[in-house]
Design an enzyme around this catalytic site. Structure first.
Site, PDB file in Angstrom:
ATOM      1  N   CYS A   2       3.300  -9.848  10.666  1.00  0.00           N
ATOM      2  CA  CYS A   2       2.705  -9.378  11.923  1.00  0.00           C
ATOM      3  C   CYS A   2       2.700  -7.850  11.992  1.00  0.00           C
ATOM      4  O   CYS A   2       3.554  -7.195  11.412  1.00  0.00           O
ATOM      5  CB  CYS A   2       3.517  -9.883  13.091  1.00  0.00           C
ATOM      6  N   ARG A  27      -0.991  -6.134   5.763  1.00  0.00           N
ATOM      7  CA  ARG A  27       0.275  -6.862   5.881  1.00  0.00           C
ATOM      8  C   ARG A  27       0.064  -8.377   5.866  1.00  0.00           C
ATOM      9  O   ARG A  27       1.002  -9.129   5.698  1.00  0.00           O
ATOM     10  CB  ARG A  27       0.978  -6.467   7.184  1.00  0.00           C
ATOM     11  N   TRP A  74       0.951 -13.314  12.072  1.00  0.00           N
ATOM     12  CA  TRP A  74       1.066 -14.162  10.886  1.00  0.00           C
ATOM     13  C   TRP A  74       1.927 -15.331  11.330  1.00  0.00           C
ATOM     14  O   TRP A  74       3.114 -15.172  11.597  1.00  0.00           O
ATOM     15  CB  TRP A  74       1.733 -13.371   9.768  1.00  0.00           C
ATOM     16  N   ASN A 100       6.917  -8.916  17.042  1.00  0.00           N
ATOM     17  CA  ASN A 100       7.131  -9.230  15.626  1.00  0.00           C
ATOM     18  C   ASN A 100       8.542  -9.765  15.497  1.00  0.00           C
ATOM     19  O   ASN A 100       9.454  -9.254  16.154  1.00  0.00           O
ATOM     20  CB  ASN A 100       7.038  -7.972  14.755  1.00  0.00           C
ATOM     21  N   GLY A 101       8.742 -10.750  14.620  1.00  0.00           N
ATOM     22  CA  GLY A 101      10.079 -11.295  14.414  1.00  0.00           C
ATOM     23  C   GLY A 101      10.136 -12.748  14.837  1.00  0.00           C
ATOM     24  O   GLY A 101       9.103 -13.392  15.025  1.00  0.00           O
ATOM     25  N   GLU A 488       7.439  -9.700 -14.739  1.00  0.00           N
ATOM     26  CA  GLU A 488       6.731  -8.931 -13.721  1.00  0.00           C
ATOM     27  C   GLU A 488       5.217  -9.064 -13.910  1.00  0.00           C
ATOM     28  O   GLU A 488       4.464  -9.229 -12.941  1.00  0.00           O
ATOM     29  CB  GLU A 488       7.190  -7.457 -13.771  1.00  0.00           C
ATOM     30  N   LYS A 492       2.462 -10.573 -11.206  1.00  0.00           N
ATOM     31  CA  LYS A 492       1.242  -9.863 -10.770  1.00  0.00           C
ATOM     32  C   LYS A 492       0.027 -10.770 -10.912  1.00  0.00           C
ATOM     33  O   LYS A 492      -0.818 -10.846 -10.035  1.00  0.00           O
ATOM     34  CB  LYS A 492       0.995  -8.585 -11.596  1.00  0.00           C
ATOM     35  N   GLU A 495       0.060 -13.775  -8.284  1.00  0.00           N
ATOM     36  CA  GLU A 495      -0.131 -13.498  -6.862  1.00  0.00           C
ATOM     37  C   GLU A 495      -1.536 -13.029  -6.521  1.00  0.00           C
ATOM     38  O   GLU A 495      -2.024 -13.318  -5.438  1.00  0.00           O
ATOM     39  CB  GLU A 495       0.924 -12.539  -6.320  1.00  0.00           C
ATOM     40  N   HIS A 511      12.586 -24.166 -27.085  1.00  0.00           N
ATOM     41  CA  HIS A 511      13.537 -25.098 -26.484  1.00  0.00           C
ATOM     42  C   HIS A 511      12.874 -25.954 -25.414  1.00  0.00           C
ATOM     43  O   HIS A 511      13.545 -26.478 -24.526  1.00  0.00           O
ATOM     44  CB  HIS A 511      14.745 -24.336 -25.930  1.00  0.00           C
ATOM     45  N   LYS A 612       2.792  -8.299   3.077  1.00  0.00           N
ATOM     46  CA  LYS A 612       3.354  -7.136   2.389  1.00  0.00           C
ATOM     47  C   LYS A 612       4.865  -7.052   2.544  1.00  0.00           C
ATOM     48  O   LYS A 612       5.569  -6.809   1.598  1.00  0.00           O
ATOM     49  CB  LYS A 612       2.686  -5.851   2.890  1.00  0.00           C
TER      50      LYS A 612
HETATM   51  C1  F6R Z   1       5.094  -8.629  -5.569  1.00  0.00           C
HETATM   52  C2  F6R Z   1       5.735  -8.099  -4.381  1.00  0.00           C
HETATM   53  C3  F6R Z   1       6.940  -8.800  -3.855  1.00  0.00           C
HETATM   54  C4  F6R Z   1       7.963  -7.772  -3.328  1.00  0.00           C
HETATM   55  C5  F6R Z   1       9.114  -8.502  -2.617  1.00  0.00           C
HETATM   56  C6  F6R Z   1      10.166  -7.537  -2.142  1.00  0.00           C
HETATM   57  O1  F6R Z   1       4.045  -7.820  -5.972  1.00  0.00           O
HETATM   58  O2  F6R Z   1       5.302  -7.140  -3.815  1.00  0.00           O
HETATM   59  O3  F6R Z   1       7.509  -9.639  -4.796  1.00  0.00           O
HETATM   60  O4  F6R Z   1       8.438  -7.018  -4.394  1.00  0.00           O
HETATM   61  O5  F6R Z   1       8.614  -9.221  -1.532  1.00  0.00           O
HETATM   62  O6  F6R Z   1       9.641  -6.606  -1.256  1.00  0.00           O
HETATM   63  P1  F6R Z   1      10.428  -5.293  -0.886  1.00  0.00           P
HETATM   64  O7  F6R Z   1      10.528  -4.451  -2.112  1.00  0.00           O
HETATM   65  O8  F6R Z   1       9.628  -4.631   0.188  1.00  0.00           O
HETATM   66  O9  F6R Z   1      11.791  -5.725  -0.435  1.00  0.00           O
END
Ligand code: F6R
Length: 617
Positions: A2, A27, A74, A100-101, A488, A492, A495, A511, A612
């Site tokens: 949100c 977000r 959201w 928010n929350g 990693e 990427k 997602e 394995h 985000k």
């Molecule tokens: C992936 C991504 C998430 C964040 C995770 C932690 O691209 O962005 O996996 O890394 O949600 O977020 P922060 O770093 O804001 O705690």
């Protein structure tokens, strides 16, 4: 997640609120709304779907009020719908709230209010808030209007269990707005004759650079020319503002097609700025940390705790920290760590990595570590974020605002900062040889140039993306730190392109997982470590025999050393110290994920189901 925006001033509020909401779209959200005070009443307009729907509402265009609140929602409680969108109002329409929350005790509060005659029209947890405020406001005969308003908000928030950032409008107080937060971010932007509110600085960065960062349970009563701050007991106090150095351009796309691409290209700058002036004549400076040799010598272990990409940054530096500090270092996922009663005490240093500084699980893990007596160190990209306010110590990456949901420049900046921290720990402990440090530091200083070099492979990566975008599964393999990069890179791809993928330790494949390799399956092998390359090549050969289509990501010297004709595609990255190889290697793989998603016509900045910052558990 949100988003919140607010405005009080002399300009028409609605365009400012809508522009702010648009800036917060990254977000992630499913509905949006605004409330504006005009002609002695609160006008609420909201809808399911995009902020662009609000631009089409004629009533909003015709609203000339100069005070208003706005929200992107959201869904957590109740489906995405117009009724559940914010602002939510009290039954009589006297109060409007965006929130928010999560209010954990909203069922009990709802019942209490129903017994008092209040009705509920949404399935949200939020709707209890304006009605509680209304209840306390009506039942206060002592105070004058403005104080009644502050008291009512305070009494209402006293009843809330959970997390909240709240903006409140009151019909009887058309020249005031109240905001308060607990465990959910909220900032106030200070203007001249006008003030702004946002859950996230970029939403209002084009209007002001002076911000008040509200602490937990601080109340702010805003008018056009003034902001009064009250603590949790409503004792008034003065608050100092902070000046943000990012410019609005840094939070805009600046000519790039998407934020993600812009942020990938910003990595040389982000790394350079994160190193900043921390290294001077071979010494790594962290003046914010007053770790003594004695304290560090007494440590039994270091824990690095984070989520997602931030957790991968921890994995990428685990052995560098062990190499320099000689202290056993573990990396854990925050949502696991917090529920497994970890063995930590005052002989443990706990490091928490969070780009946003607002991730609920990481914050909870930090609080738990503090309770258990450990010293806590937060690494964040956002000054004043919740995690930095909870931690004993905080250090910052200087990546600038990261808007795209998929984290890119935050990851490479986190590895940069953590590597400097590893050297610092080694230096305080007197464990490191000067020569070893100066070699690594020189490599670090060259990183921005090396990343710029990698960015030149874009056209080549685009061609590989064209071959891969219709795949259903992709495997990434590596050993040592290349395995972390594989994880990693796989995250990427998943997602933003919605292609199933796995990052796998190359030696572990046989394995079990090798059963999935058949003709045509795509495998990306990452090989940057001279000591391990032969092993990974034999794993790659095993899968080539089974018909896999392979892409090799190789460091330059390995490329010159091996027979590369066995691979279908090649990506070459510059040589660097093993501790830093994740930084140069992840960049082409970020680009690969990006161009695959583009080939599929997907919204890279706002992938489905993702937000985000994950401020709920
Ligand atoms: C992936 C991504 C998430 C964040 C995770 C932690 O691209 O962005 O996996 O890394 O949600 O977020 P922060 O770093 O804001 O705690």
């Amino acid at each position: 997640m949100c988003g919140i925006v607010g405005y009080i001033g002399s300009q028409k509020a609605s365009p400012i609120l809508l522009a702010g909401l648009t800036k917060l779209e990254y977000r992630g959200y499913d509905s949006a709304g605004i409330a504006i005070i005009e002609d002695g009443k609160i006008d609420v307009q909201k809808d399911q779907g995009r902020v662009s729907n609000l631009y089409k509402i004629k009533e909003i265009e015709n609203l000339n009020g100069t005070i208003g609140i706005a929200h992107t929602r959201w869904a957590t409680h109740g489906t995405p719908s117009k009724e559940n969108a914010h602002p939510q109002t009290s039954n009589n329409g006297d109060f409007a709230v965006v929130h928010n929350g999560i209010i954990e005790n909203y069922v009990e509060l709802r019942k209490e209010l129903e017994e008092k005659g209040y009705k509920f029209f949404s399935s949200t947890d939020t709707e209890v808030i304006p009605n509680l405020i209304d209840y306390f406001y009506k039942n206060d005969n002592k105070n004058q209007k403005e104080l009644k308003f502050v008291n009512a908000v305070k009494n209402a928030t006293d009843k809330l269990v959970g997390s909240f950032a709240i903006e409140v409008l009151s019909k009887e107080n058309p020249d005031n707005m109240i905001v308060v937060r607990k465990d959910s971010p909220l900032v106030i932007g200070k203007g001249y004759g006008e003030n702004y509110i946002a859950s996230d600085i970029p939403a209002i960065l084009s209007y002001t650079k002076d911000f008040y960062l509200l602490e937990n349970l601080e109340f702010a009563l805003l008018s056009r020319d003034n902001i009064r701050f009250f603590d949790k007991n409503l004792k008034e106090f003065n608050k100092k503002s902070d000046t943000i150095t990012w410019n609005a351009m840094a939070a805009d796309k600046n000519g790039y097609e998407d934020y993600m691409l812009k942020e990938i290209y910003e990595q040389p700058t982000a790394i350079r700025e994160t190193i900043g002036t921390r290294v001077n004549t071979g010494i790594c400076k962290f003046d914010e940390l007053n770790f003594t040799k004695e304290y560090l010598q007494n440590l039994k272990q270091i824990y690095i705790v984070a989520c997602g990409t931030a957790m991968h940054a921890g994995l990428a530096v685990k052995s560098t920290i062990e190499r320099f500090s000689k202290i056993r270092t573990e990396v854990d996922i925050a949502s696991e760590f917090r529920y497994r009663d970890p063995l930590i005490d005052d002989k443990t240093l706990c490091i928490f990595i969070s780009q946003s500084g607002e991730t609920a699980d990481t914050i909870a893990a930090l609080k738990l570590s503090k309770e258990k007596g450990a010293k806590t160190l937060a690494i964040s990209n956002v000054i004043g974020s919740s995690i930095t306010r909870e931690a004993d110590y905080s250090i910052y990456t200087h990546a600038g605002p990261e808007i795209a949901v998929a984290s890119t420049k935050a990851y490479t900046s986190q590895i940069t900062l953590l590597t400097l921290l590893a050297i610092y720990l080694g230096q305080v402990l007197g464990n490191v040889k000067e020569q070893e440090v100066s070699k690594l530091v020189n490599e670090m200083l060259e990183l921005p140039i090396k990343v710029e070099e990698v960015l030149k492979t874009t056209e080549k990566v685009k061609k590989i993306a064209k071959k891969l975008y219709q795949e259903k599964d992709v495997f990434y393999l590596g050993r040592g730190v290349d395995y972390t990069t594989a994880e990693e890179a796989s995250l990427k791809l998943k997602e933003i392109s919605y292609i199933h993928s796995e990052g796998y330790p190359a030696g572990e494949l046989k394995h079990g997982t090798i059963a999935l390799i058949e003709k045509g399956v795509n495998v990306i092998g990452i090989m940057t470590n001279k000591n391990l390359v032969k092993k990974t090549i034999s794993n790659m050969e095993e899968i080539i025999t089974r018909g896999a289509v392979t892409t090799a990501v190789l460091s330059e010297s390995i490329y010159k050393d091996i027979n590369t004709t066995i691979f279908d595609n090649l990506i070459i990255v510059p040589d660097t110290d093993e501790s830093l190889s994740s930084i140069v290697t992840i960049v082409p793989l970020q680009l690969l994920a990006y161009y695959i998603a583009k080939e599929k016509g997907l919204d890279v900045d706002k992938p489905r189901n993702l937000a985000k910052s994950v401020t709920v558990e």
